[in-house]
Design a protein around this motif. Sequence first.
Motif, PDB file in Angstrom:
ATOM      1  N   PRO A   1     -52.681 -19.527  27.153  1.00  0.00           N
ATOM      2  CA  PRO A   1     -53.562 -19.363  28.315  1.00  0.00           C
ATOM      3  C   PRO A   1     -53.515 -17.926  28.841  1.00  0.00           C
ATOM      4  O   PRO A   1     -52.451 -17.314  28.921  1.00  0.00           O
ATOM      5  N   GLY A   2     -54.672 -17.395  29.169  1.00  0.00           N
ATOM      6  CA  GLY A   2     -54.772 -16.043  29.692  1.00  0.00           C
ATOM      7  C   GLY A   2     -55.051 -14.991  28.643  1.00  0.00           C
ATOM      8  O   GLY A   2     -55.419 -13.848  28.984  1.00  0.00           O
ATOM      9  N   TYR A   3     -54.895 -15.351  27.355  1.00  0.00           N
ATOM     10  CA  TYR A   3     -55.090 -14.356  26.293  1.00  0.00           C
ATOM     11  C   TYR A   3     -56.532 -13.850  26.270  1.00  0.00           C
ATOM     12  O   TYR A   3     -56.762 -12.637  26.137  1.00  0.00           O
ATOM     13  N   ALA A   4     -57.499 -14.748  26.396  1.00  0.00           N
ATOM     14  CA  ALA A   4     -58.898 -14.335  26.333  1.00  0.00           C
ATOM     15  C   ALA A   4     -59.237 -13.361  27.463  1.00  0.00           C
ATOM     16  O   ALA A   4     -59.968 -12.382  27.269  1.00  0.00           O
ATOM     17  N   ARG A   5     -58.691 -13.597  28.649  1.00  0.00           N
ATOM     18  CA  ARG A   5     -58.934 -12.686  29.770  1.00  0.00           C
ATOM     19  C   ARG A   5     -58.313 -11.315  29.505  1.00  0.00           C
ATOM     20  O   ARG A   5     -58.884 -10.276  29.858  1.00  0.00           O
ATOM     21  N   LEU A   6     -57.161 -11.334  28.891  1.00  0.00           N
ATOM     22  CA  LEU A   6     -56.486 -10.075  28.570  1.00  0.00           C
ATOM     23  C   LEU A   6     -57.291  -9.273  27.560  1.00  0.00           C
ATOM     24  O   LEU A   6     -57.499  -8.066  27.726  1.00  0.00           O
ATOM     25  N   ARG A   7     -57.757  -9.939  26.526  1.00  0.00           N
ATOM     26  CA  ARG A   7     -58.568  -9.244  25.515  1.00  0.00           C
ATOM     27  C   ARG A   7     -59.852  -8.695  26.137  1.00  0.00           C
ATOM     28  O   ARG A   7     -60.262  -7.565  25.840  1.00  0.00           O
ATOM     29  N   ALA A   8     -60.480  -9.465  27.017  1.00  0.00           N
ATOM     30  CA  ALA A   8     -61.713  -9.008  27.662  1.00  0.00           C
ATOM     31  C   ALA A   8     -61.447  -7.792  28.541  1.00  0.00           C
ATOM     32  O   ALA A   8     -62.255  -6.850  28.578  1.00  0.00           O
ATOM     33  N   ALA A   9     -60.328  -7.779  29.241  1.00  0.00           N
ATOM     34  CA  ALA A   9     -59.989  -6.641  30.099  1.00  0.00           C
ATOM     35  C   ALA A   9     -59.757  -5.384  29.276  1.00  0.00           C
ATOM     36  O   ALA A   9     -60.179  -4.286  29.669  1.00  0.00           O
ATOM     37  N   CYS A  10     -59.103  -5.528  28.125  1.00  0.00           N
ATOM     38  CA  CYS A  10     -58.894  -4.381  27.240  1.00  0.00           C
ATOM     39  C   CYS A  10     -60.238  -3.818  26.769  1.00  0.00           C
ATOM     40  O   CYS A  10     -60.449  -2.595  26.779  1.00  0.00           O
ATOM     41  N   ALA A  11     -61.144  -4.693  26.365  1.00  0.00           N
ATOM     42  CA  ALA A  11     -62.456  -4.253  25.900  1.00  0.00           C
ATOM     43  C   ALA A  11     -63.236  -3.565  27.018  1.00  0.00           C
ATOM     44  O   ALA A  11     -63.881  -2.524  26.811  1.00  0.00           O
ATOM     45  N   GLU A  12     -63.153  -4.110  28.208  1.00  0.00           N
ATOM     46  CA  GLU A  12     -63.897  -3.561  29.346  1.00  0.00           C
ATOM     47  C   GLU A  12     -63.406  -2.169  29.729  1.00  0.00           C
ATOM     48  O   GLU A  12     -64.202  -1.300  30.125  1.00  0.00           O
ATOM     49  N   HIS A  13     -62.094  -1.924  29.595  1.00  0.00           N
ATOM     50  CA  HIS A  13     -61.510  -0.676  30.069  1.00  0.00           C
ATOM     51  C   HIS A  13     -61.145   0.293  28.931  1.00  0.00           C
ATOM     52  O   HIS A  13     -60.472   1.299  29.180  1.00  0.00           O
ATOM     53  N   GLY A  14     -61.599   0.007  27.725  1.00  0.00           N
ATOM     54  CA  GLY A  14     -61.367   0.920  26.615  1.00  0.00           C
ATOM     55  C   GLY A  14     -59.921   1.029  26.187  1.00  0.00           C
ATOM     56  O   GLY A  14     -59.467   2.098  25.744  1.00  0.00           O
ATOM     57  N   VAL A  15     -59.185  -0.055  26.294  1.00  0.00           N
ATOM     58  CA  VAL A  15     -57.772  -0.085  25.903  1.00  0.00           C
ATOM     59  C   VAL A  15     -57.653  -0.722  24.520  1.00  0.00           C
ATOM     60  O   VAL A  15     -58.148  -1.828  24.294  1.00  0.00           O
ATOM     61  N   GLU A  16     -57.011  -0.015  23.601  1.00  0.00           N
ATOM     62  CA  GLU A  16     -56.796  -0.556  22.257  1.00  0.00           C
ATOM     63  C   GLU A  16     -55.690  -1.600  22.308  1.00  0.00           C
ATOM     64  O   GLU A  16     -54.603  -1.342  22.811  1.00  0.00           O
ATOM     65  N   MET A  17     -55.967  -2.772  21.786  1.00  0.00           N
ATOM     66  CA  MET A  17     -55.023  -3.893  21.813  1.00  0.00           C
ATOM     67  C   MET A  17     -54.428  -4.045  20.420  1.00  0.00           C
ATOM     68  O   MET A  17     -55.121  -4.427  19.473  1.00  0.00           O
ATOM     69  N   LEU A  18     -53.155  -3.729  20.277  1.00  0.00           N
ATOM     70  CA  LEU A  18     -52.473  -3.790  18.983  1.00  0.00           C
ATOM     71  C   LEU A  18     -51.548  -5.003  18.968  1.00  0.00           C
ATOM     72  O   LEU A  18     -50.589  -5.073  19.738  1.00  0.00           O
ATOM     73  N   GLU A  19     -51.854  -5.966  18.086  1.00  0.00           N
ATOM     74  CA  GLU A  19     -51.116  -7.225  18.026  1.00  0.00           C
ATOM     75  C   GLU A  19     -50.367  -7.317  16.703  1.00  0.00           C
ATOM     76  O   GLU A  19     -50.922  -6.993  15.658  1.00  0.00           O
ATOM     77  N   SER A  20     -49.141  -7.793  16.756  1.00  0.00           N
ATOM     78  CA  SER A  20     -48.390  -7.944  15.503  1.00  0.00           C
ATOM     79  C   SER A  20     -47.421  -9.109  15.595  1.00  0.00           C
ATOM     80  O   SER A  20     -46.990  -9.495  16.688  1.00  0.00           O
ATOM     81  N   VAL A  21     -47.112  -9.656  14.436  1.00  0.00           N
ATOM     82  CA  VAL A  21     -45.995 -10.593  14.330  1.00  0.00           C
ATOM     83  C   VAL A  21     -44.729  -9.812  14.639  1.00  0.00           C
ATOM     84  O   VAL A  21     -44.537  -8.694  14.164  1.00  0.00           O
ATOM     85  N   MET A  22     -43.888 -10.366  15.471  1.00  0.00           N
ATOM     86  CA  MET A  22     -42.638  -9.702  15.823  1.00  0.00           C
ATOM     87  C   MET A  22     -41.816  -9.437  14.562  1.00  0.00           C
ATOM     88  O   MET A  22     -41.830 -10.223  13.614  1.00  0.00           O
ATOM     89  N   SER A  23     -41.125  -8.313  14.549  1.00  0.00           N
ATOM     90  CA  SER A  23     -40.255  -7.998  13.417  1.00  0.00           C
ATOM     91  C   SER A  23     -39.207  -9.086  13.249  1.00  0.00           C
ATOM     92  O   SER A  23     -38.841  -9.780  14.212  1.00  0.00           O
ATOM     93  N   LEU A  24     -38.708  -9.226  12.033  1.00  0.00           N
ATOM     94  CA  LEU A  24     -37.648 -10.203  11.814  1.00  0.00           C
ATOM     95  C   LEU A  24     -36.420  -9.843  12.643  1.00  0.00           C
ATOM     96  O   LEU A  24     -35.745 -10.719  13.174  1.00  0.00           O
ATOM     97  N   THR A  25     -36.146  -8.557  12.792  1.00  0.00           N
ATOM     98  CA  THR A  25     -35.033  -8.120  13.640  1.00  0.00           C
ATOM     99  C   THR A  25     -35.214  -8.644  15.054  1.00  0.00           C
ATOM    100  O   THR A  25     -34.271  -9.145  15.677  1.00  0.00           O
TER     101      THR A  25
END
Length: 314
Positions: free
Chosen positions: A267-291
């Motif tokens: 919950p809240g992820y879609a709003r976060l992605r929309a805010a990044c798009a609206e404000h020109g923020v690059e959203m970098l998502e990754s699977v957490m490192s095994l460490t």
Amino acid sequence: MRIGIVVDSACDLPLDYLQRNGITILPITVRIGGATFADHRDEEATLEFLDAHVAERGAEAETVPYGAEQIKALFLERLVAEYDYVFCLTIARTRSPIFENAQQASFAILNDYKTPRLAAGHASPFALRIVDTQNIFAAQGVPAAEAVRLRDAGENPVRIRSRLEEVAARTQGYMIPRDLYYLRARARTKGDRSVGLVSAALGSALDIKPVLHCNQGETGPVAKIRGFEPAVEKLFDFTVQRIRAGLLTPTLCLSYGGALDGMRALPGYARLRAACAEHGVEMLESVMSLTGMVNVGKGALVVGFAAEDARFVA
């Protein structure tokens, strides 16, 4: 000037981003029983290893970062010929010896680089800078992404160095773990008493999840919220507020201890992605490192961004 960027594999950035931007990885080796895995940020391999080993014995795992001699060899065998200046950004020195190992290696590299560099046809000097990101996991990715942005914009190394130190000091990392029992077991294995048995048992019994904050190498709880999903939603909504107020860099980094579809369904992820798009923020998502997953458990979420004032309000 050819500028190189090096990170350790605890730095949670997508593999395609690392490859596209020519970022070199210092792998961290994870040993669980008789199984060994060198983390090169391969998300598919990480998830396979996670399913096979971490769930059962992850708290007992040993993580082995590159030592000074290995770092020295990587630079002298390859990087001093490929680049003129290298920034090596490490996980917080308060959480790992990687920064100290890199610092130790840097003295030998600067003493010995001339011969391999001349052999590659380069007579000019070589320089490097070791940068303590003062943060962990996804939040490590914020200064690294800023290094890429500045390099690609043609900034000189002096300007990049100054800016990276500024960004590192103001990068805010937030983490929500799923399993406090696991977190406590792992902390005990490492001799870290920050998660006590009573708080772990009470938190698990009541489904209370802490929101942990990391800045300038210091990590501690800033909120306790009932339920993992409500905690994540509050963190995502808080991050949206910070984005609207203005970040210091145009980057938001997220990592998740599992397949990314699981994070994107929160919950809240879609709003976060929309805010990044609206404000020109690059959203970098990754699977957490095994460490990272070995240290904080499966299903944990980390959010990182750079901001002046980032006091979490639940």
